[in-house]
Design a protein around this motif. Structure first.
Motif, PDB file in Angstrom:
ATOM      1  N   UNK A 191      -8.344   5.989  84.781  1.00 62.53           N
ATOM      2  CA  UNK A 191      -8.694   6.053  86.198  1.00 62.53           C
ATOM      3  C   UNK A 191      -7.564   6.669  87.016  1.00 62.53           C
ATOM      4  N   UNK A 192      -7.895   7.292  88.162  1.00 65.27           N
ATOM      5  CA  UNK A 192      -6.838   7.763  89.067  1.00 65.27           C
ATOM      6  C   UNK A 192      -5.979   6.566  89.501  1.00 65.27           C
ATOM      7  N   UNK A 193      -4.719   6.826  89.838  1.00 65.75           N
ATOM      8  CA  UNK A 193      -3.783   5.739  90.158  1.00 65.75           C
ATOM      9  C   UNK A 193      -4.303   4.760  91.198  1.00 65.75           C
ATOM     10  N   UNK A 194      -4.796   5.262  92.324  1.00 73.69           N
ATOM     11  CA  UNK A 194      -5.243   4.337  93.376  1.00 73.69           C
ATOM     12  C   UNK A 194      -6.362   3.435  92.876  1.00 73.69           C
ATOM     13  N   UNK A 195      -7.271   3.970  92.102  1.00 71.11           N
ATOM     14  CA  UNK A 195      -8.375   3.171  91.566  1.00 71.11           C
ATOM     15  C   UNK A 195      -7.837   2.178  90.531  1.00 71.11           C
TER      16      UNK A 195
END
Length: 144
Positions: A5-9
């Motif tokens: 997943x992307x970092x923020x997610x």
């Protein structure tokens, strides 16, 4: 496959406690503490963030602590109108220990090395995105 997943997610959906720990570890001079938003029985939506003074830090970046809490409650109640939670301070070492986290009813955290790769290293790299001055002069908000 959470790791992909992307970092923020990633830090919003399962590794927020690791990010809070990395923040506290990096910013010890701010006297930052960890806080757990613990949903009332029958509800979901745990979240852990770091806070110091009136400021908070989580996957959004820096924000006003009260604004972060208001944002969280509003978003949760959009889906679940009766949603409610309590706020609990946690010792930093609990954030990276599955065993210690289990001492808190309703809390069961994964350790950094229980992710596909070391989540603490990923959190430290995520923190590098924020200018060093941000950690001593936090202001503004990244909440959307």
């Amino acid at each position: 496959m959470r790791w992909a997943l992307p970092d923020r997610v990633f830090f919003a959906c399962g590794a927020c406690h690791i990010l809070a720990y990395a923040f506290i570890e990096r910013c010890g001079d701010l006297s930052a503490r960890a806080f757990w938003i613990k949903p009332r029985t029958g509800h979901t939506g745990n979240h852990i963030f770091a806070a110091f003074g009136t400021q908070a830090f989580d996957y959004h970046g820096f924000s006003d602590r009260e604004r972060l809490l208001e944002h969280y409650w509003i978003r949760a109640r959009r889906q679940y109108p009766t949603w409610d939670a309590t706020l609990h301070e946690l010792p930093a070492d609990v954030l990276i220990s599955e065993k210690k986290s289990r001492d808190y009813e309703g809390l069961w955290l994964r350790e950094p090395n229980q992710f596909a790769s070391d989540a603490l290293v990923r959190a430290q790299i995520f923190l590098d995105r924020f200018p060093a001055a941000s950690f001593t002069q936090a202001s503004g908000s990244s909440l959307r």
